[in-house]
Scaffold this motif. Structure first.
Motif, PDB file in Angstrom:
ATOM      1  N   VAL A   1       0.872  -1.174   0.000  1.00  0.00           N
ATOM      2  CA  VAL A   1       0.000   0.000   0.000  1.00  0.00           C
ATOM      3  C   VAL A   1       0.909   1.224   0.000  1.00  0.00           C
ATOM      4  N   ILE A   2       0.656   2.134  -0.911  1.00  0.00           N
ATOM      5  CA  ILE A   2       1.590   3.240  -1.111  1.00  0.00           C
ATOM      6  C   ILE A   2       0.833   4.415  -1.712  1.00  0.00           C
ATOM      7  N   MET A   3       1.402   5.612  -1.622  1.00  0.00           N
ATOM      8  CA  MET A   3       0.734   6.788  -2.179  1.00  0.00           C
ATOM      9  C   MET A   3       1.650   7.555  -3.136  1.00  0.00           C
ATOM     10  N   ASN A   4       0.997   8.333  -3.980  1.00  0.00           N
ATOM     11  CA  ASN A   4       1.680   9.224  -4.934  1.00  0.00           C
ATOM     12  C   ASN A   4       2.582   8.502  -5.938  1.00  0.00           C
ATOM     13  N   SER A   5       3.639   9.155  -6.387  1.00  0.00           N
ATOM     14  CA  SER A   5       4.385   8.693  -7.565  1.00  0.00           C
ATOM     15  C   SER A   5       5.029   7.321  -7.389  1.00  0.00           C
ATOM     16  N   ALA A   6       5.394   6.947  -6.162  1.00  0.00           N
ATOM     17  CA  ALA A   6       6.065   5.671  -5.944  1.00  0.00           C
ATOM     18  C   ALA A   6       5.177   4.488  -6.328  1.00  0.00           C
ATOM     19  N   ALA A   7       3.865   4.734  -6.411  1.00  0.00           N
ATOM     20  CA  ALA A   7       2.960   3.664  -6.828  1.00  0.00           C
ATOM     21  C   ALA A   7       3.299   3.212  -8.242  1.00  0.00           C
ATOM     22  N   GLY A   8       3.726   4.128  -9.091  1.00  0.00           N
ATOM     23  CA  GLY A   8       4.074   3.787 -10.473  1.00  0.00           C
ATOM     24  C   GLY A   8       5.207   2.779 -10.523  1.00  0.00           C
TER      25      GLY A   8
ATOM     26  N   VAL B   1       0.420  -7.665   3.913  1.00  0.00           N
ATOM     27  CA  VAL B   1       0.413  -6.316   3.373  1.00  0.00           C
ATOM     28  C   VAL B   1       1.584  -5.524   3.966  1.00  0.00           C
ATOM     29  N   ALA B   2       2.277  -4.794   3.121  1.00  0.00           N
ATOM     30  CA  ALA B   2       3.278  -3.840   3.616  1.00  0.00           C
ATOM     31  C   ALA B   2       2.766  -2.444   3.302  1.00  0.00           C
ATOM     32  N   VAL B   3       2.673  -1.611   4.337  1.00  0.00           N
ATOM     33  CA  VAL B   3       2.264  -0.224   4.111  1.00  0.00           C
ATOM     34  C   VAL B   3       3.532   0.618   4.048  1.00  0.00           C
ATOM     35  N   LEU B   4       3.731   1.250   2.908  1.00  0.00           N
ATOM     36  CA  LEU B   4       4.923   2.072   2.723  1.00  0.00           C
ATOM     37  C   LEU B   4       4.573   3.545   2.927  1.00  0.00           C
ATOM     38  N   ASP B   5       5.109   4.107   3.986  1.00  0.00           N
ATOM     39  CA  ASP B   5       4.863   5.513   4.306  1.00  0.00           C
ATOM     40  C   ASP B   5       6.065   6.344   3.906  1.00  0.00           C
ATOM     41  N   ARG B   6       5.793   7.487   3.217  1.00  0.00           N
ATOM     42  CA  ARG B   6       6.898   8.408   2.923  1.00  0.00           C
ATOM     43  C   ARG B   6       6.913   9.512   3.992  1.00  0.00           C
TER      44      ARG B   6
ATOM     45  N   SER C   1       7.226   5.477  17.047  1.00  0.00           N
ATOM     46  CA  SER C   1       7.848   4.169  17.197  1.00  0.00           C
ATOM     47  C   SER C   1       6.919   3.017  16.830  1.00  0.00           C
ATOM     48  N   PHE C   2       5.797   3.319  16.196  1.00  0.00           N
ATOM     49  CA  PHE C   2       4.958   2.218  15.745  1.00  0.00           C
ATOM     50  C   PHE C   2       4.459   2.470  14.328  1.00  0.00           C
ATOM     51  N   GLY C   3       5.399   2.689  13.450  1.00  0.00           N
ATOM     52  CA  GLY C   3       5.048   2.776  12.038  1.00  0.00           C
ATOM     53  C   GLY C   3       4.541   4.137  11.602  1.00  0.00           C
ATOM     54  N   GLY C   4       4.394   4.277  10.289  1.00  0.00           N
ATOM     55  CA  GLY C   4       3.987   5.543   9.706  1.00  0.00           C
ATOM     56  C   GLY C   4       2.494   5.802   9.853  1.00  0.00           C
ATOM     57  N   PRO C   5       2.072   7.010   9.522  1.00  0.00           N
ATOM     58  CA  PRO C   5       0.669   7.392   9.695  1.00  0.00           C
ATOM     59  C   PRO C   5      -0.307   6.550   8.874  1.00  0.00           C
ATOM     60  N   LEU C   6       0.046   6.283   7.621  1.00  0.00           N
ATOM     61  CA  LEU C   6      -0.850   5.483   6.775  1.00  0.00           C
ATOM     62  C   LEU C   6      -0.989   4.070   7.340  1.00  0.00           C
ATOM     63  N   PHE C   7       0.137   3.511   7.797  1.00  0.00           N
ATOM     64  CA  PHE C   7       0.139   2.170   8.391  1.00  0.00           C
ATOM     65  C   PHE C   7      -0.837   2.093   9.562  1.00  0.00           C
ATOM     66  N   ASN C   8      -0.728   3.055  10.461  1.00  0.00           N
ATOM     67  CA  ASN C   8      -1.572   3.042  11.655  1.00  0.00           C
ATOM     68  C   ASN C   8      -3.051   3.028  11.318  1.00  0.00           C
ATOM     69  N   GLU C   9      -3.438   3.916  10.411  1.00  0.00           N
ATOM     70  CA  GLU C   9      -4.861   4.039  10.109  1.00  0.00           C
ATOM     71  C   GLU C   9      -5.342   2.852   9.284  1.00  0.00           C
ATOM     72  N   LEU C  10      -4.482   2.386   8.386  1.00  0.00           N
ATOM     73  CA  LEU C  10      -4.882   1.274   7.530  1.00  0.00           C
ATOM     74  C   LEU C  10      -5.043  -0.004   8.346  1.00  0.00           C
TER      75      LEU C  10
ATOM     76  N   ARG D   1      -3.265   1.864  -3.902  1.00  0.00           N
ATOM     77  CA  ARG D   1      -2.840   3.256  -3.770  1.00  0.00           C
ATOM     78  C   ARG D   1      -4.025   4.083  -3.303  1.00  0.00           C
ATOM     79  N   LEU D   2      -3.814   4.908  -2.301  1.00  0.00           N
ATOM     80  CA  LEU D   2      -4.889   5.781  -1.832  1.00  0.00           C
ATOM     81  C   LEU D   2      -4.867   7.064  -2.641  1.00  0.00           C
ATOM     82  N   ARG D   3      -6.018   7.431  -3.158  1.00  0.00           N
ATOM     83  CA  ARG D   3      -6.131   8.732  -3.834  1.00  0.00           C
ATOM     84  C   ARG D   3      -6.683   9.761  -2.860  1.00  0.00           C
ATOM     85  N   LEU D   4      -7.555   9.265  -1.991  1.00  0.00           N
ATOM     86  CA  LEU D   4      -8.148  10.130  -0.978  1.00  0.00           C
ATOM     87  C   LEU D   4      -7.598   9.670   0.370  1.00  0.00           C
TER      88      LEU D   4
END
Lengths: 396, 287
Positions: A272-279, A321-326, A332-341, A299-302
C-alpha cells in the motif's frame, strides 16, 4: 508551454499543469508566497494574472501564515480562493489551516510534497501533508501529472459541495511529479466551467445588508457542536468524493476512485503506497506477476476523509500487506498510513498481516529493487506466517 | 628600490588572506550564481572576524532561508541554518544561553525585513549583543526573483511585471528606529571598507546591524536591464551610494537619492543579556 491548438494534448510539468488547472478554474483571489518545489505553480499563475488570462486578484504576501490568512479572509468574503505551497510553507500555515476548516471555507490549495526541516531538505516526502492530517482538510494524492491536474477540479467540486464545505489540499510529489514533464490531456475551458460551475459563498462578509460574524468565541456551550458538525461533514465528504470522481470519469473518460487497486483480485501479497512511488511499484507487480507471483498494489487517492471501508474491501483476501509511508509519525509504531490502515482492517474476519515500512524520506530514491525486496519479504511471511520486523526504515 | 614601499602598502591591507581557516572546503562549490556578491561579502566578513581575534569556536553563525542564508553551511564556525525569517529568534536564544559567545546573524532583505520583520525590529529593540549582516539585493533570488521589501518603486520583478508599487524599506533607518545601537551600511563593491564596517559591528556591544547592498544579476539584474554583474555593481553599489564621511564635502546633487555607507548610528545603551543577568541577581536577593 507546449499546448497545441488542435489537440488537447500537452507536455507539461506537474507544476505547470496544476497552474493551468487553476487558471481554468479562474479563482477570485490567489494569495501568493512561493516556496520550493511549488514555486512553479505560483510563478506560472502570476504570469496568467499579468497576461490578463484570469480575473484573479493575486496578493503577494510576506509569509505563508499571511497567505493562508488572506485565503481565509477572502473565502469568508464569498470568494473562490486557491494557492499553492510546500513543506515549511504548509507548516507556517498550520495555525490558519484549522481556522479555514473550522470556518468551513472551501479553499483549495496545491501542496507539493516536500520534507520538513531540520535538517533542511527541499526534496520529496509526505511529512508536510501528513502532519496536517488532523487539520480538517480534505486530502487528495496523485500518482501522475495527469492525475494532479484532474484532482484540482475534483477537489474544488468536493470542497464546495453544500454537504461538505471544507478546505482541500491537492498533493503531488515534489520534483518527482512537480518538475517532471509528462504528456497529458487537458480539458477545455468550457468543460472545466461546466464541471466546477460558479461558486457563490454563503454568509459573505461583504454582504453588508446581512452582517455576519465568523469565528466568534464559543466556549463549553457550542464548541463541541461546531466540531461535531465539521466531523459529520468530513464523513459525508467521502460519499461526495466518490460521486464527483465517478462523474469526472463519465464526463471526461478518465475514471477515478477513492482508491486505486492494481492487480489485487487474487493477490497474496500487497504493497500500500501513495503518490508517484505507486508507479514504480506497479512496474514491479507486472514483472513479478509474469513470474507467477500473486502480488498487487493499493494506492490511496483520498487520504482525508480516510476510505477505511474501501480499503478493507480491497485488501480482503490478501494474506500479507506492507504499508509504505513516505513520512514517519515518530511514534515508534510505524507511519501514519500504516496506523490508520491497520485499524481499518481490524474488523475483517481473516485480516491480513500488516507491516510498516518507511521509505524515501527527503527525496531518497525508491527504486524497483526496493519494491522487489519488500515483495520478497512479504511472500516469505506469507509462507512462514511470521513477521520478523513490524516497523522498519527501507531505502537507507 | 621601490619594492619595499609596495610591500609596506600591501601589509596595510588584509588581503591576500587565507580563507581556508574559516571555511568548510568540502562544502564547496557554493550555490551562488556567477556575478552574485554574496561571496565577496562573506570574504569581507571572514577578514573582519580574523581581525577581532575571536576564536572561531566561540562564534555562532545563524541564518534563516534564502541565498544569503546558505552562508553558514560553508563556514567553520558553530552554525545553524534555521527557518525563513526566524534567524533572529534562534540567535536570541543562543545568545541568552551562552552570552559569552559571539553570535552573528546572516539574513537577506526578504528574510529579515518581510517574513522576519517582526523578529528583526524586536531584536533591535532589546539591544541584545548580536551582529546582523543583512544582504540586501532587492529580490528573492532563491525562488525566482519576486519583489522584496527593498525593491525600489517602479522596478520589475516576477511579481511586479509592470513595476513595483510598494515603497522600499531602508533597513538602516528601520534598525535605528527600532532601537539597534550600531547601524551601518556597506556594499559588496567596497569590499575593504565593508571589512572595516563589519569589524566595528563585531566589536560593538549591543545589537549591531550591517545592511550590505549586494546585487542579484540573475533575476533583479536581468529584469531591470542591467548589462552585466559589474554594471550592476557600478550603478547600484558604486554610484548609488556615498560614504557618510563625504556627505558634507560633496555638493547636494551628488548626495541626493543615494544610500549612505559607513557607520550611520553608534550609541551606547544597556545590553539585554547584561540586563537579564542583573534581574537574576536581583531576584536572588542581591543588590
Amino acid at each position: 508551454m507546449a499546448v497545441t491548438a488542435h489537440t488537447k494534448k500537452a507536455a507539461l510539468t506537474g507544476n505547470t499543469a496544476v497552474a493551468i488547472a487553476m487558471k481554468q478554474i479562474n479563482p477570485d483571489v490567489y494569495p501568493a508566497y512561493p516556496i520550493t518545489p511549488s514555486t512553479g505553480i505560483v510563478e506560472d499563475f502570476s504570469g496568467f494574472v499579468a497576461d490578463g488570462s484570469v480575473d484573479t486578484e493575486l496578493i503577494t504576501v510576506e509569509s505563508e501564515h499571511s497567505a493562508m490568512s488572506a485565503c481565509i479572509g477572502a473565502s469568508a468574503a464569498g470568494a473562490r480562493v486557491m494557492t499553492a505551497t510546500s513543506s515549511q510553507g504548509l507548516a507556517l500555515m498550520w495555525e490558519m489551516l484549522y481556522i479555514a476548516s473550522g470556518m468551513r471555507l472551501p479553499i483549495v490549495i496545491a501542496d507539493v510534497n516536500r520534507a520538513l526541516s531540520a535538517p533542511i531538505n527541499i526534496h520529496c516526502d509526505h511529512s508536510d501533508s501528513m502532519g496536517a492530517r488532523d487539520a480538517g482538510w480534505l486530502q487528495l494524492y496523485a500518482e501522475t501529472v495527469q492525475e494532479a491536474y484532474d484532482n484540482v477540479f475534483m477537489a474544488m467540486r468536493i470542497a464546495e459541495n453544500a454537504k461538505v464545505m471544507l478546505p482541500a489540499m491537492v498533493c503531488m510529489d515534489g520534483f518527482i511529479t512537480s518538475h517532471a514533464i509528462e504528456n497529458l490531456d487537458l480539458l477545455s475551458d468550457e468543460e472545466v466551467r461546466g464541471f466546477v460551475g460558479e461558486y457563490k459563498g454563503r454568509n459573505s462578509l461583504l454582504d453588508t445588508d446581512n452582517p455576519v460574524t465568523w469565528g466568534a468565541m464559543v466556549l463549553q456551550d457550542h464548541y463541541i457542536t461546531f466540531k461535531h458538525q465539521q466531523s459529520e461533514a468530513m464523513t459525508r465528504a467521502k460519499g461526495v468524493a466518490a460521486g464527483v470522481m465517478k462523474e469526472f470519469g463519465e464526463k471526461f473518460g478518465r475514471p477515478y476512485g477513492l482508491i486505486d487497486a492494481y492487480r489485487l483480485e487474487d493477490a497474496e501479497a500487497a504493497i500500500v503506497i501513495m503518490n508517484s512511488a505507486a508507479g514504480t511499484t506497479k512496474v514491479v507487480v507486472d514483472d513479478l506477476r509474469k513470474q507467477g507471483k500473486k502480488v498487487g498494489v493499493l494506492r490511496l487517492r483520498l487520504f482525508r476523509p480516510f476510505p477505511f471501508k474501501e480499503i478493507a474491501d480491497a485488501l480482503r483476501g490478501v494474506k500479507v500487506v506492507a504499508v509504505l509511508d513516505r513520512a514517519d509519525s515518530m511514534n515508534s509504531f510505524g507511519g501514519p498510513l500504516f496506523n490508520e490502515l491497520r485499524s481499518a482492517l481490524y474488523d475483517l474476519d481473516n485480516r491480513p498481516k500488516v507491516m510498516s515500512r518507511i521509505y524515501g524520506l527527503g527525496g531518497r530514491d525508491y527504486k524497483v529493487k526496493d519494491a522487489v525486496e519488500v515483495f520478497e519479504e512479504l511472500l516469505n511471511i506469507s509462507k512462514t506466517g511470521k513477521i520478523d520486523t513490524m516497523t522498519k526504515y527501507i531505502t537507507l | 628600490m621601490s619594492e619595499p614601499a609596495v610591500k609596506e602598502k600591501k601589509q596595510k591591507l588584509s588581503v591576500p588572506f587565507n580563507y581556508d581557516k574559516y571555511m568548510r572546503p568540502h562544502k564547496l562549490p557554493h550555490i551562488w550564481c556567477p556575478g552574485c556578491g554574496h561571496g565577496i561579502v562573506l570574504k569581507s566578513l571572514l577578514r573582519a572576524v580574523e581581525a577581532t581575534g575571536i576564536d572561531k569556536d566561540n562564534i555562532c553563525m545563524v541564518s534563516g532561508i534564502g541565498c544569503s542564508s546558505r552562508t553558514p553551511g560553508y563556514v567553520d564556525f558553530n552554525t545553524m541554518h534555521t527557518l525563513h525569517g526566524r534567524a533572529f529568534s534562534f540567535a536570541t536564544g543562543i545568545k541568552l544561553a551562552k552570552p559569552e559567545m559571539k553570535v552573528i546573524v546572516i539574513s537577506g532583505d526578504g528574510d529579515a525585513l518581510a517574513i522576519g520583520g517582526n523578529h528583526f525590529i524586536h531584536t533591535c529593540r532589546r539591544n541584545i549583543d548580536l551582529t546582523a549582516i543583512v544582504y540586501t539585493n532587492s529580490t528573492y533570488g532563491m525562488t525566482g526573483g519576486q519583489y522584496s521589501p527593498t525593491t525600489p518603486i517602479g522596478d520589475i520583478a516576477t511579481t511586479s511585471r509592470y513595476g513595483n508599487i510598494e515603497p522600499p524599506f531602508d533597513a538602516c533607518e528601520m534598525a535605528k528606529a527600532a532601537g539597534a545601537t550600531f547601524v551601518a551600511r556597506g556594499t559588496a563593491y567596497h569590499t575593504l571598507e565593508l571589512e572595516k564596517t563589519i569589524l566595528a559591528a563585531l566589536q560593538h556591544k549591543g545589537m549591531s546591524v550591517v545592511d550590505v547592498i549586494d546585487a542579484c544579476p540573475t533575476y533583479y539584474g536581468r529584469m531591470n536591464k542591467f548589462k552585466s554583474a559589474t554594471h550592476m555593481m557600478e550603478v547600484i553599489e558604486k554610484d548609488g551610494t556615498v560614504n557618510v564621511k563625504q556627505v558634507d564635502k560633496l555638493p547636494p546633487e551628488k548626495v541626493q537619492g543615494k544610500l549612505l555607507r559607513g557607520i550611520l548610528h553608534n550609541v551606547e545603551r544597556p545590553e539585554y543579556c547584561q540586563q537579564y543577568a542583573n534581574i537574576i541577581e536581583k531576584a536572588k536577593g542581591g543588590k
